[in-house]
Design an enzyme around this catalytic site. Structure first.
Site, PDB file in Angstrom:
ATOM      1  N   ASP A 231      -6.748 -10.440  -4.470  1.00 20.15           N
ATOM      2  CA  ASP A 231      -6.922 -10.163  -5.903  1.00 20.15           C
ATOM      3  C   ASP A 231      -5.989 -10.995  -6.780  1.00 20.15           C
ATOM      4  OD1 ASP A 231      -4.712  -8.837  -4.783  1.00 20.15           O
ATOM      5  OD2 ASP A 231      -4.706  -7.284  -6.322  1.00 20.15           O
TER       6      ASP A 231
ATOM      7  N   HIS B 144       0.843  -1.198   0.000  1.00 21.81           N
ATOM      8  CA  HIS B 144       0.000   0.000   0.000  1.00 21.81           C
ATOM      9  C   HIS B 144       0.883   1.254   0.000  1.00 21.81           C
ATOM     10  CE1 HIS B 144      -3.794  -2.134   1.661  1.00 21.81           C
ATOM     11  NE2 HIS B 144      -2.915  -3.050   1.302  1.00 21.81           N
TER      12      HIS B 144
ATOM     13  N   SER C  90       3.621  -6.115  -7.781  1.00 23.21           N
ATOM     14  CA  SER C  90       4.578  -6.988  -8.465  1.00 23.21           C
ATOM     15  C   SER C  90       4.173  -7.200  -9.922  1.00 23.21           C
ATOM     16  CB  SER C  90       4.684  -8.332  -7.751  1.00 23.21           C
ATOM     17  OG  SER C  90       5.235  -8.137  -6.468  1.00 23.21           O
TER      18      SER C  90
HETATM   19  N1  UDP Z   1       9.160  -5.802  -2.839  1.00 25.10           N
HETATM   20  C1  UDP Z   1      10.482  -5.405  -2.815  1.00 25.10           C
HETATM   21  N2  UDP Z   1      11.414  -6.345  -2.512  1.00 25.10           N
HETATM   22  C2  UDP Z   1      11.123  -7.641  -2.255  1.00 25.10           C
HETATM   23  C3  UDP Z   1       9.768  -8.050  -2.313  1.00 25.10           C
HETATM   24  C4  UDP Z   1       8.806  -7.100  -2.614  1.00 25.10           C
HETATM   25  O1  UDP Z   1      10.810  -4.253  -3.049  1.00 25.10           O
HETATM   26  O2  UDP Z   1      12.056  -8.398  -1.971  1.00 25.10           O
HETATM   27  C5  UDP Z   1       8.134  -4.782  -3.155  1.00 25.10           C
HETATM   28  C6  UDP Z   1       7.617  -4.943  -4.559  1.00 25.10           C
HETATM   29  O3  UDP Z   1       8.436  -4.222  -5.455  1.00 25.10           O
HETATM   30  C7  UDP Z   1       6.195  -4.396  -4.441  1.00 25.10           C
HETATM   31  C8  UDP Z   1       5.813  -4.653  -2.990  1.00 25.10           C
HETATM   32  O4  UDP Z   1       7.021  -4.946  -2.293  1.00 25.10           O
HETATM   33  O5  UDP Z   1       6.185  -3.007  -4.720  1.00 25.10           O
HETATM   34  C9  UDP Z   1       4.872  -5.832  -2.810  1.00 25.10           C
HETATM   35  O6  UDP Z   1       3.616  -5.475  -3.249  1.00 25.10           O
HETATM   36  P1  UDP Z   1       2.640  -6.513  -3.962  1.00 25.10           P
HETATM   37  O7  UDP Z   1       1.377  -5.775  -4.257  1.00 25.10           O
HETATM   38  O8  UDP Z   1       3.289  -7.145  -5.120  1.00 25.10           O
HETATM   39  O9  UDP Z   1       2.433  -7.656  -2.896  1.00 25.10           O
HETATM   40  P2  UDP Z   1       2.005  -7.676  -1.334  1.00 25.10           P
HETATM   41  O10 UDP Z   1       3.260  -7.583  -0.562  1.00 25.10           O
HETATM   42  O11 UDP Z   1       1.072  -6.508  -1.082  1.00 25.10           O
HETATM   43  O12 UDP Z   1       1.342  -9.006  -1.198  1.00 25.10           O
END
Ligand code: UDP
Length: 485
Positions: free
Chosen positions: A403, A16, A384
């Site tokens: 989602d 977020h 991602s």
């Molecule tokens: N991310 C990152 N490094 C990592 C893993 C994730 O910078 O090793 C970032 C990725 O670039 C993205 C966010 O964390 O911007 C994860 O958001 P996403 O909506 O894909 O998944 P969530 O963590 O909300 O399930």
């Protein structure tokens, strides 16, 4: 004329904060000032990332245009711990967050620099109400695809029975169509919270509250969406009562509009690795499109059994990989759901590390834009997914909840930039299946996926560059809000 002043509030989760902070940067780059409001716990972690406490380094080149307004959440200034009382935490975030909005609006007026608009992300249905009660127009920033917004909207506006019916067909799966969308949705393609049997279906009422509020309070019925017109033409128009505005992809400038080559990271990592840039040096030493990147975002934890299958799949495929395995999160004492603390998540670590590299966190956009990356094995979190699209990297779609199933469907069927794994009847994705998908996506026959990758990368960059669809949409939104205030 004074610079328009926006307040942006986000839920304290990585997925977020990242798009919300990029949104703030985008606003700043077109001449607005932004106050970014997050709980103190998230702010501290963000500050740690930039090496300075308590004030994070200025977000160059917008420095003073973005200021942070962290608010303390009673009892949770070290963050929410796994196994804690989620209900109590949410109600405290609501109470303290609402107070923070009230205080900021008052001080903006006192300083003679009132806010013109309040923008808030998912899971904060009360925030828009708080702003509206203070006479501040509020607009939601939807951080999932427009298609998912449409499906939720339809669910809460007459289509719940049809969707529930589709969700309930476990033995003999059926597909349903929804107005305004040409895709056919099966059970796995719909947001998992809509499934009454899903362990997290208790989150659905939060979405309901959010959509109720949108229909009551939303200023001129506009919703900002982290997508772009070319990617979701149909979905952005599917709900005729609302104006869905594509303003994405919200990713750092170096990888999107390229106006600021130094803007390479989201600048707000909640997790931090200790690896430094070793993995980037390693990637730089690898030939083009030869490395598999594996990461499941910032929240999702797979079972030990699933982790072992992923490990076996990677070993049996036999090509180099970079795998993000996050360190275990803090938990409250005596958390019974968390009895695996002393276990290694994968048993064959040594063997894995002969073939690839395992890191606890990485700078994902830098990884995805590295020439050595051939594919992304992803949980299909929306950030991602967009980051992969904007980098032109084909995906092995490995969704679990929320989602992610819908995003996986879009990746495979709509944008044709990936292949989705098929779980067995116990919902386990076996190692052979992982290997099959890797061979498909990395193999010689993947020409179409790569061609589509290039297409989406060019379109994503085009959308945020000067004169592109998202650039124009955002500028006209800001002009409109400035005019109203
Ligand atoms: N991310 C990152 N490094 C990592 C893993 C994730 O910078 O090793 C970032 C990725 O670039 C993205 C966010 O964390 O911007 C994860 O958001 P996403 O909506 O894909 O998944 P969530 O963590 O909300 O399930």
């Amino acid at each position: 004329m004074d610079r328009p002043r926006f307040m942006v509030m986000t839920y304290p989760a990585q997925g977020h904060i990242n798009p919300a902070l990029q949104f703030a940067k985008r606003l700043a780059s077109i001449g607005a000032d932004v106050t970014f409001v997050v709980p103190l716990s998230a702010y501290r972690r963000m500050a740690k990332g930039s090496g300075s406490e308590p004030e994070p380094e200025p977000l160059t080149p917008y420095g003073s245009a973005i200021t942070f307004a962290p608010y303390s959440v009673d009892g949770y200034d070290d963050g929410f711990k796994r196994g804690g009382d989620m209900k109590h935490y949410s109600s405290e975030v609501k109470r303290c967050g609402s107070q923070s909005i009230t205080d900021l609006v008052a001080s903006g007026k006192n300083d003679g620099r009132p806010y013109c608009c309040f923008v808030y992300t998912l899971l904060l249905p009360w925030a828009g109400n708080s702003a509206a009660e203070l006479g501040l127009p509020s607009v939601m920033l939807w951080i999932q695809p427009a298609t998912v917004f449409d499906v939720y909207y339809l669910y809460f506006n007459g289509y719940a029975d049809i969707i529930k019916e589709t969700m309930s067909k476990r033995q003999s799966p059926t597909k349903t169509t929804l107005p305004g969308l040409s895709l056919e949705f099966g059970r796995r393609d719909l947001p998992s919270f809509m499934d009454a049997e899903d362990a997290y279906s208790f989150i659905l009422p939060l979405f309901e509250e959010q959509f109720d509020m949108i229909s009551k309070q939303n200023h001129q019925k506009s919703i900002l969406v982290n997508t772009f017109d070319e990617l979701e033409v149909e979905a952005l128009r599917a709900v005729s009562d609302l104006n869905l505005i594509g303003i994405g992809p919200l990713i750092p400038s170096a990888f999107s509009d390229e106006n600021d080559p130094s803007d390479k990271s989201f600048g707000c990592d909640i997790f931090h690795g200790s690896e430094g840039n070793k993995y980037i040096d390693w990637l730089n030493s690898m030939p083009k499109t030869t490395v598999v990147y594996v990461s499941f975002g910032s929240i999702l934890d797979w079972s030990k059994q699933q982790m072992e299958e992923i490990a076996k799949g990677l070993l049996s495929y036999g090509r180099p990989f970079l795998w993000v395995i996050r360190e275990k999160r803090d938990k409250v004492e005596n958390d019974k759901d968390c009895d695996d603390d002393n276990d290694e998540l994968v048993s064959c670590r040594e063997e894995l590390e002969k073939l690839g590299m395992i890191v606890p966190w990485c700078s994902q956009m830098e990884v995805l834009s590295n020439k050595s990356i051939g594919c992304f094995v992803t949980h299909c979190g929306w950030n991602s997914t967009l980051e992969s699209l904007a980098s032109g990297v084909p995906m092995v779609a490995f969704p679990k909840w929320s989602d992610q199933g819908t995003n996986a469907k879009l990746i495979e069927e709509e944008w044709k930039i990936g292949v989705r794994v098929k779980p067995n009847e116990d919902e386990l994705v076996e190692s052979e299946e992982i290997r099959r998908c890797l061979e498909l996506v990395m193999g010689k026959e993947n020409e179409e996926l790569r061609r589509n990758g290039k297409k989406w990368k060019d379109l994503a960059k085009g959308a945020v560059k000067e004169g592109g669809s998202s650039d124009k949409n955002l500028k006209s939104f800001v002009a409109q809000m400035n005019h109203i205030s």
